[in-house]
Design an enzyme around this catalytic site. Structure first.
Site, PDB file in Angstrom:
ATOM      1  N   CYS A  74      66.375  42.292  63.917  1.00 16.56           N
ATOM      2  CA  CYS A  74      65.095  43.055  64.509  1.00 16.56           C
ATOM      3  C   CYS A  74      65.877  42.628  65.822  1.00 16.56           C
ATOM      4  CB  CYS A  74      64.234  41.640  64.236  1.00 16.56           C
ATOM      5  SG  CYS A  74      63.312  41.663  62.877  1.00 16.56           S
ATOM      6  N   CYS A 110      60.059  33.285  62.745  1.00 18.34           N
ATOM      7  CA  CYS A 110      60.763  34.290  62.249  1.00 18.34           C
ATOM      8  C   CYS A 110      61.625  33.924  60.843  1.00 18.34           C
ATOM      9  CB  CYS A 110      61.513  34.286  63.224  1.00 18.34           C
ATOM     10  SG  CYS A 110      61.509  35.436  64.720  1.00 18.34           S
ATOM     11  N   CYS A 173      59.163   8.259  82.227  1.00 20.16           N
ATOM     12  CA  CYS A 173      59.693   8.824  82.430  1.00 20.16           C
ATOM     13  C   CYS A 173      59.802   9.107  84.339  1.00 20.16           C
ATOM     14  CB  CYS A 173      59.727  10.417  82.173  1.00 20.16           C
ATOM     15  SG  CYS A 173      59.449  10.925  80.411  1.00 20.16           S
ATOM     16  N   CYS A 176      62.218   7.152  86.737  1.00 16.29           N
ATOM     17  CA  CYS A 176      64.071   7.460  86.934  1.00 16.29           C
ATOM     18  C   CYS A 176      64.219   8.728  87.053  1.00 16.29           C
ATOM     19  CB  CYS A 176      64.651   7.513  84.857  1.00 16.29           C
ATOM     20  SG  CYS A 176      65.186   5.903  84.749  1.00 16.29           S
ATOM     21  N   HIS A 177      63.407   9.591  86.561  1.00 12.75           N
ATOM     22  CA  HIS A 177      63.555  11.407  87.577  1.00 12.75           C
ATOM     23  C   HIS A 177      62.858  11.285  88.676  1.00 12.75           C
ATOM     24  CE1 HIS A 177      65.873  11.961  84.167  1.00 12.75           C
ATOM     25  NE2 HIS A 177      64.950  11.678  82.934  1.00 12.75           N
ATOM     26  N   ARG A 214      66.515  14.116  73.060  1.00 11.07           N
ATOM     27  CA  ARG A 214      66.995  13.487  74.517  1.00 11.07           C
ATOM     28  C   ARG A 214      65.802  11.974  74.756  1.00 11.07           C
ATOM     29  NH1 ARG A 214      69.439  10.068  76.835  1.00 11.07           N
ATOM     30  NH2 ARG A 214      69.494   9.882  78.520  1.00 11.07           N
ATOM     31  N   CYS A 218      65.635   8.060  75.934  1.00 12.39           N
ATOM     32  CA  CYS A 218      65.046   7.606  76.608  1.00 12.39           C
ATOM     33  C   CYS A 218      64.474   6.953  76.130  1.00 12.39           C
ATOM     34  CB  CYS A 218      64.438   8.743  77.417  1.00 12.39           C
ATOM     35  SG  CYS A 218      65.760   9.621  78.522  1.00 12.39           S
TER      36      CYS A 218
END
Length: 257
Positions: A74, A110, A173, A176-177, A214, A218
């Site tokens: 495909c 698929c 989250c 930290c980020h 990941r 965490c």
């Protein structure tokens, strides 16, 4: 902030009060937080250790099953017929399933419906190999995840999880980020937690790591029970986290600490 011991650092973050909303947020790739040597490693296909998984995914993409079906039937040799910008838009809302689907979900569609194979387990070696290869083909494409229309409730659910405190450390989250990005945790500088490099090769674990793995790593560091890869919770979180990087370029396989 000076570098702190790991235990003291987690305690400081755990009891930090999160501000009500992110303001003036500009997405910055995790590669901007790397040393020059690590960026060179990421950009050199001969030095990047994640290329082994790209090659493995390429072999699966071209391999014929017992019935002689191949992904290339495909999508063409080396994925020449793939819409690479569409790959950069995942997760996308699927009207048939009435939920967002990830690139791994699409691979399984698929794999099962078009090639008549048994479905792959989410985040298994084969699945991560194929996902890494497809994201590598789309390297340089611009992340463009939709957050309006029918996908909006899932985006909001992911945003809620991103800000939710988990585990014995009551961490999120966001701590930290967003609130403490740029601070140092031992030898690692906290970045925005962008997903444009995933699957990534992590030097600290010497393996290619998927985004859902990941997430679990965490949560485990928060001393919380992780969700299952491919769960509704992680897919919602992926919608939100990936959309935070809209406008960034795919870097798979990125190098991270």
């Amino acid at each position: 902030m000076k570098e702190l011991s790991q235990g003291v650092f987690w305690l400081l973050l755990a009891w930090s009060a999160a501000s009500p909303a992110e303001q003036n947020f500009t997405p910055v790739s995790g590669s901007a937080f790397l040393s020059g040597q690590m960026r060179e490693m990421q950009e050199d296909d001969f030095a990047n250790p994640g290329m082994d998984v790209v090659d493995y995914g390429r072999s699966l993409f071209h391999k014929a099953d017992e019935e002689g079906h191949r992904c290339t039937d495909c999508h063409g040799e080396d994925g020449r017929k793939l819409n690479l910008q569409h790959i950069a838009a995942y997760p996308v809302y699927d009207p048939g399933q009435e939920r967002p689907i990830t690139l791994q979900d699409q691979v399984n569609i698929c794999w099962e419906e078009r090639m008549d194979n048994f479905p792959l387990v989410y985040d298994c070696r084969e699945m991560v190999g194929l996902e890494t290869y497809l994201k590598y083909l789309a390297r340089g494409q611009t992340i463009a995840v939709k957050t309006d229309g029918p996908v909006r409730p899932f985006y909001e659910a992911g945003k809620k999880l991103y800000h939710q405190r988990f585990g014995q450390l009551e961490m999120s989250c966001y701590h930290c980020h967003d609130q403490h990005r740029g601070a140092w945790l031992r030898g690692q500088q906290l970045n925005q937690g962008q997903s444009n490099g995933f699957p990534v090769y992590r030097l600290s674990t010497s393996r290619v790591t998927s985004l859902h793995r990941r997430f679990s790593e965490c949560l485990a560091s928060f001393r919380a029970e992780p969700f299952l890869p491919g769960s509704d919770e992680y897919i919602n979180l992926e919608v939100y986290v990936t959309s935070r990087g809209n406008g960034l370029k795919i870097e798979t396989p990125a190098i991270r600490d």
